[in-house]
Scaffold this active site. Structure first.
Site: not given
Ligand code: G3P
Ligand code: CA
Length: 280
Positions: A70, A41-42, A68, A83, A144, A263, A142
């Site tokens: 954003d 994640h990120r 993953e 993000h 945003k 994470d 993702e």
């Molecule tokens: O992939 C799911 C997650 O990234 C969504 O929430 O706010 O961390 O971008 P957020």
């Molecule tokens: Ca995300």
């Protein structure tokens, strides 16, 4: 004899129509090799500054199956990997991302907020993600802060038409955006992120999303084996997000979804040493 022939022709036409409809409905996915996929994640955002090359490289070193990250639009209609709607939390700058050009964003320090040892980390441009990672790992992208659905969709389609994109998924909380994007570029698998819902996610909502999205991705606090079954019954996949503590990790492993967004990819890689590497 003529009647039998007619029936055969009609049945053949119906079968063809059925397969064509199924094909047009959603894009094929790339995740049938093992599960759950471990999705950083990120990047490996627990230990590195999120959405920076150090976080993405750490995730690769940990053999995460997918990155993953954003993206959002800049003042000069480029996509930047960040993000928040503003640069305030994760850089030494201040202001809305959409009021910076990509070159201005790249001047900011995106590492020091996490730890002084990360000073000098930069906000990556979307194009760098393709240059550095697309041939090495799958990417869950993702979109945003979509202030204009049609504009963002057109620019993203334009960008992706010029890039190789065999192993990417586009996702968003904005399901209207995902529908528009999917109509413009149906060969890329798309996902819908489901926000926390007080009364749970209904079967009807899953059915609606599954009519265009290959991935239906709920928050861990909203996830259950029952919801996973409902999603699978619609022939969609499910990535659960975002695992940040032990309790969430145990819950996610017990549900055993198609992917776990975390994470801390290091926790899962250590747990699952027998995991086969994801084939691309
Ligand atoms: O992939 C799911 C997650 O990234 C969504 O929430 O706010 O961390 O971008 P957020
Ligand atoms: Ca995300």
């Amino acid at each position: 004899m003529l009647i039998i022939l007619c029936i055969l022709v009609i049945v053949s036409i119906l079968i063809c129509c059925f397969y064509m409809l199924q094909k047009g409905k959603r894009s094929n996915t790339t995740i049938d090799q093992k599960k759950p996929l471990i999705i950083a994640h990120r990047g490996a955002a627990g230990s590195y500054p999120e959405n920076t090359h150090s976080a993405f490289q750490a995730a690769l070193d940990l053999q995460a199956d997918m990155l993953e990250f954003d993206i959002q639009l800049t003042k000069d209609n480029q996509f930047a990997v960040i993000h928040d709607e503003t640069v305030d939390r994760t850089t030494n700058g201040k202001g809305l991302v959409r009021e910076f050009t990509i070159e201005e964003l790249k001047q900011l320090d995106a590492g020091s907020w996490k730890h002084p040892s990360f000073a000098g980390e930069r906000i990556p441009a979307f194009t760098e993600m393709f240059e550095q990672y697309n041939s090495k790992v799958q990417m869950l992208i993702e979109v945003k802060h979509i202030f204009d659905i049609d504009k963002v969709a057109m620019l993203l389609v334009d960008f992706l038409r010029k890039k190789p994109h065999e192993h990417i998924i586009i996702q968003s909380f904005n399901s209207e955006f995902i529908k528009v994007f999917h109509q413009l570029l149906p060969n890329i698998p798309v996902g819908v992120l489901i926000k926390q819902q007080m009364n749970g996610i209904t079967k009807k909502q899953v059915e609606d999303h599954a009519s265009y999205a290959s991935y239906i991705n709920p928050r861990i606090t909203n996830s259950s084996s029952q919801l996973l079954n409902t999603i699978h019954n619609q022939n969609a996949h499910c990535f659960i997000w975002t695992i940040r503590n032990e309790q969430q990790m145990k819950k996610a492993l017990a549900i055993n979804p198609d992917g776990i967004v975390t994470d801390y990819p290091e926790w899962f890689i250590k747990l699952n040493k027998s995991k086969k590497p994801a084939s691309l």
